[in-house]
Write an enzyme that holds these catalytic residues in place. Sequence first.
Site, PDB file in Angstrom:
ATOM      1  N   GLY B  87       0.853  -1.205  -0.054  1.00 21.20           N
ATOM      2  CA  GLY B  87      -0.097  -0.061   0.140  1.00 21.20           C
ATOM      3  C   GLY B  87       0.882   1.193   0.029  1.00 21.20           C
ATOM      4  O   GLY B  87       1.932   1.318  -0.622  1.00 21.20           O
ATOM      5  N   LEU B  88       0.398   2.236   0.665  1.00 22.79           N
ATOM      6  CA  LEU B  88       1.131   3.597   0.979  1.00 22.79           C
ATOM      7  C   LEU B  88       1.359   4.203  -0.294  1.00 22.79           C
ATOM      8  O   LEU B  88       2.473   4.562  -0.856  1.00 22.79           O
ATOM      9  CB  LEU B  88       2.463   3.424   1.615  1.00 22.79           C
ATOM     10  N   CYS B  89       0.302   3.983  -1.340  1.00 23.47           N
ATOM     11  CA  CYS B  89       0.434   4.714  -2.736  1.00 23.47           C
ATOM     12  C   CYS B  89      -0.724   5.628  -3.069  1.00 23.47           C
ATOM     13  O   CYS B  89      -1.204   5.158  -4.088  1.00 23.47           O
ATOM     14  CB  CYS B  89       0.965   3.810  -3.705  1.00 23.47           C
ATOM     15  N   GLY B  90      -1.589   6.003  -2.024  1.00 22.14           N
ATOM     16  CA  GLY B  90      -2.376   6.663  -2.386  1.00 22.14           C
ATOM     17  C   GLY B  90      -3.823   5.883  -2.804  1.00 22.14           C
ATOM     18  O   GLY B  90      -4.088   4.772  -2.450  1.00 22.14           O
ATOM     19  N   TYR B  92      -4.075   4.566  -5.656  1.00 20.26           N
ATOM     20  CA  TYR B  92      -3.560   3.618  -6.724  1.00 20.26           C
ATOM     21  C   TYR B  92      -4.440   2.130  -7.119  1.00 20.26           C
ATOM     22  O   TYR B  92      -4.944   2.189  -8.019  1.00 20.26           O
ATOM     23  CB  TYR B  92      -2.039   3.309  -6.636  1.00 20.26           C
TER      24      TYR B  92
END
Lengths: 133, 291
Positions: B87-90, B92
């Site tokens: 994760g940690l990709c908005g 996406y």
Amino acid sequence: MSTLQANVVTPDGQVFDAQVNMVSVRTIDGELGILPNHIPLVTPLAIGAARLKQDGEVKMIALSGGFMEVRSDEVNILAESAELPTDIDITRARAAKERAERRMQEAKQENVDFRRAELALKRALNRLEVAKR
Amino acid sequence: MANLKEIKTRIGSTKKTKQITKAMEMVSAAKLNRAQDKTEAFQPYKDKIREVVGSIAQGSEEVSHPMLQDRKEIRRTGYLVITSDRGLCGAYNSGLLRETYNLIQERHQSSDEYGIVILGKVGRDFFQKRGMPIMQEITGLADQPEYSEIKNIAETTVQMFTDEVFDEVYIHHNHFVSAMTQRVTETKLLPLTALAAEAEAEAVSTPDYIYEPDAETILERLLPHYAESLIFGSLLDAKASEFGARMSAMRSATDNADSRIDDLTLSYNRARQAAITQEINEIVGGAAAQG
């Protein structure tokens, strides 16, 4: 001596790009040599080694399938994988060979696994062959 | 009033978070660069296959191949969905999955009518949780994937079309527009009906090839390759978008941390000032009482 441009391209990038005197590959029907000014041709390739002759020196590249496009002064080889002898991981190829041989003994002849193992074996043998030179 | 020590701890922890997000932003930027190089390296391969396939499809009209024709009856549609592992990709993954999910709900009545081929952990968990039919999955792909890593799944997906498990196959992935923007796109992978038309439109002048052994055999071999290379191309595109998305998500996290630190510092100073003022008042008050 006349030359032709040889390109070897894989999905991971260009492997070879130079002027050569002759290209010789293994197609699905057998060996095929290309000299400069060849008539345009397209042919699928088998798993095997490509030999590129460059000023009397022969460069080997291990190819796994793909195809070749020939134009009068240009040869494009597109393969799923193409490796120069220095890029081949011999231990890995050896391990792959043994694994494939084992699988072929276990699997039944008409099985999908058998065919897969057979192809893997061919690729491994091809790599080892090219690396040896 | 919040006590001084408490505010100080919060400033400290926000600073540490900022360091992490900042580092992740820079890592993603570097990975994005490499992903773009990779896409560039792949381009000639794809272009060449397309050129040759196109010239065959265009040159001799008698040549036909099941992969080039629409099937009369669509019994099952395949969706190849490319998500990330982490994760940690908005938005996406969530944006892509939401859109795919809605589309599937809209198009199909029962789960017999479609199948999913999923790349990436996030997507797998998503579809698994909703009990949707996952036909194949692959997770843990490298950041800069090699063709060999997805060769198997690409091959099997194309094989599933040939074996009529799927009658058409779509790819869903985030297309890389710029480092800041990704667009969810659906591309039709199979059948390759658009190919001949595209080749015609471009009207590339290709020499009259000799086909060895013949055009049909070459198509037979080349079309699966072409389809597989399209999957790989989409994966590279998706990877580039992933890093772009992660980079901008981390950048805004860093910006947020910055403004948070500013706010906290302000209230820290206020609290400190108030404490000093109070102390002075107390001293003055005490002196006056003794007076």
